[in-house]
Design a protein around this motif. Structure first.
Motif, PDB file in Angstrom:
ATOM      1  N   MET A 176       0.849  -1.194   0.000  1.00  0.00           N
ATOM      2  CA  MET A 176       0.000   0.000   0.000  1.00  0.00           C
ATOM      3  C   MET A 176       0.881   1.239   0.000  1.00  0.00           C
ATOM      4  N   PRO A 177       0.362   2.333  -0.580  1.00  0.00           N
ATOM      5  CA  PRO A 177       1.122   3.585  -0.496  1.00  0.00           C
ATOM      6  C   PRO A 177       1.082   4.155   0.923  1.00  0.00           C
ATOM      7  N   HIS A 178       2.191   4.751   1.338  1.00  0.00           N
ATOM      8  CA  HIS A 178       2.268   5.398   2.653  1.00  0.00           C
ATOM      9  C   HIS A 178       3.116   6.661   2.533  1.00  0.00           C
ATOM     10  N   ASN A 179       2.870   7.603   3.418  1.00  0.00           N
ATOM     11  CA  ASN A 179       3.777   8.736   3.540  1.00  0.00           C
ATOM     12  C   ASN A 179       4.190   8.875   4.995  1.00  0.00           C
TER      13      ASN A 179
ATOM     14  N   ILE B 161       3.060  10.789  11.311  1.00  0.00           N
ATOM     15  CA  ILE B 161       1.914   9.952  10.933  1.00  0.00           C
ATOM     16  C   ILE B 161       1.957   9.686   9.431  1.00  0.00           C
ATOM     17  N   CYS B 162       1.197   8.677   9.014  1.00  0.00           N
ATOM     18  CA  CYS B 162       0.888   8.500   7.596  1.00  0.00           C
ATOM     19  C   CYS B 162      -0.498   9.073   7.394  1.00  0.00           C
ATOM     20  N   THR B 163      -0.629   9.990   6.422  1.00  0.00           N
ATOM     21  CA  THR B 163      -1.923  10.663   6.238  1.00  0.00           C
ATOM     22  C   THR B 163      -2.810   9.981   5.207  1.00  0.00           C
ATOM     23  N   PHE B 164      -2.397   8.817   4.697  1.00  0.00           N
ATOM     24  CA  PHE B 164      -3.306   8.076   3.810  1.00  0.00           C
ATOM     25  C   PHE B 164      -4.557   7.776   4.634  1.00  0.00           C
ATOM     26  N   PRO B 165      -5.758   8.084   4.075  1.00  0.00           N
ATOM     27  CA  PRO B 165      -6.989   8.002   4.873  1.00  0.00           C
ATOM     28  C   PRO B 165      -7.122   6.701   5.675  1.00  0.00           C
ATOM     29  N   GLY B 166      -7.352   6.879   6.951  1.00  0.00           N
ATOM     30  CA  GLY B 166      -7.556   5.752   7.845  1.00  0.00           C
ATOM     31  C   GLY B 166      -6.287   5.257   8.509  1.00  0.00           C
ATOM     32  N   HIS B 167      -5.108   5.575   7.949  1.00  0.00           N
ATOM     33  CA  HIS B 167      -3.874   5.008   8.482  1.00  0.00           C
ATOM     34  C   HIS B 167      -3.414   5.661   9.782  1.00  0.00           C
ATOM     35  N   ALA B 168      -3.632   6.968   9.918  1.00  0.00           N
ATOM     36  CA  ALA B 168      -3.025   7.707  11.030  1.00  0.00           C
ATOM     37  C   ALA B 168      -3.508   7.227  12.397  1.00  0.00           C
TER      38      ALA B 168
ATOM     39  N   ILE C 186      -3.435   4.287  13.512  1.00  0.00           N
ATOM     40  CA  ILE C 186      -2.453   3.350  14.075  1.00  0.00           C
ATOM     41  C   ILE C 186      -1.050   3.569  13.511  1.00  0.00           C
ATOM     42  N   MET C 187      -0.951   4.257  12.364  1.00  0.00           N
ATOM     43  CA  MET C 187       0.350   4.444  11.730  1.00  0.00           C
ATOM     44  C   MET C 187       0.910   5.784  12.200  1.00  0.00           C
ATOM     45  N   ARG C 188       1.500   5.773  13.392  1.00  0.00           N
ATOM     46  CA  ARG C 188       2.020   7.008  13.975  1.00  0.00           C
ATOM     47  C   ARG C 188       3.126   6.723  14.979  1.00  0.00           C
TER      48      ARG C 188
END
Ligand code: CU
Length: 187
Positions: free
Chosen positions: A103-106, A170-177, A179-181
């Motif tokens: 999946m893409p992430h930032n 954080i990753c700002t891909f919708p929904g990721h932030a 838990i992705m932080r």
């Protein structure tokens, strides 16, 4: 289920009701991977990591002039492999973000306490999100990578903030932030 997860779960349900198909897709993926990891996926994860020569995240080197940090996206987890790291106020930092995931992430570093607002603003981009790398116009964003596809790496070169504090990433891909932080602590 503790309060934190209950809250994140409620936020996820809101995102799932979004009218934008990209946003819904992102949230569904989060929901899909939310549960316990599938042991059958273990082998696949190792292969991908070998393929990309994954170096464990965290501080890689620290000299008086420069701190280098590496953060990897964990394959099929929607998480960073670094929960926190520490840098000295004002010191030069090279942060390398690596995405071996499908999946893409930032990786977006925000001002203290601003992670949730930035994540919400990214979701609010709606259909424009992909075009804008899910980076909303916001003074709360200090440094950010592009949205990285599988196998992509990007360096962020910056001076650590002069003010001590806990700066979320954080990753700002919708929904990721949700838990992705993680946290960059400036001392
Ligand atoms: Cu992500």
């Amino acid at each position: 289920m503790n309060d934190w997860f209950a809250r994140r779960g409620a936020e996820l349900e809101l995102v799932l009701k979004s009218a934008d198909p990209h946003v819904v897709k992102g949230a569904e993926m989060v929901k899909h991977w939310w549960g316990p990891a599938d042991p059958a996926k273990g082998q696949q994860e190792i292969e991908v990591e070998e393929e990309m020569k994954i170096i464990k995240g965290g501080i890689q080197s620290d000299t008086p002039e420069l701190t280098t940090v590496r953060v990897n996206a964990i394959v099929e987890k929607i998480q960073f492999d670094v929960e926190s790291f520490e840098v000295k106020a004002g010191k030069k930092v090279k942060l390398t973000f690596v995405n071996p995931d499908f999946m893409p992430h930032n990786l977006v570093i925000t001002k203290p306490g601003a992670a949730d607002a930035v994540a919400a603003a990214a979701i609010a981009l709606g259909a424009d999100g992909f075009k804008k790398q899910f980076l909303p116009e916001s003074d709360d964003i200090l440094y950010a990578t592009k949205l990285l596809e599988k196998g992509q790496i990007e360096d962020l070169d910056f001076a650590a903030p002069s003010e001590a504090g806990d700066y979320p990433f954080i990753c700002t891909f919708p929904g990721h932030a949700t838990i992705m932080r993680g946290v960059m602590t400036v001392r």
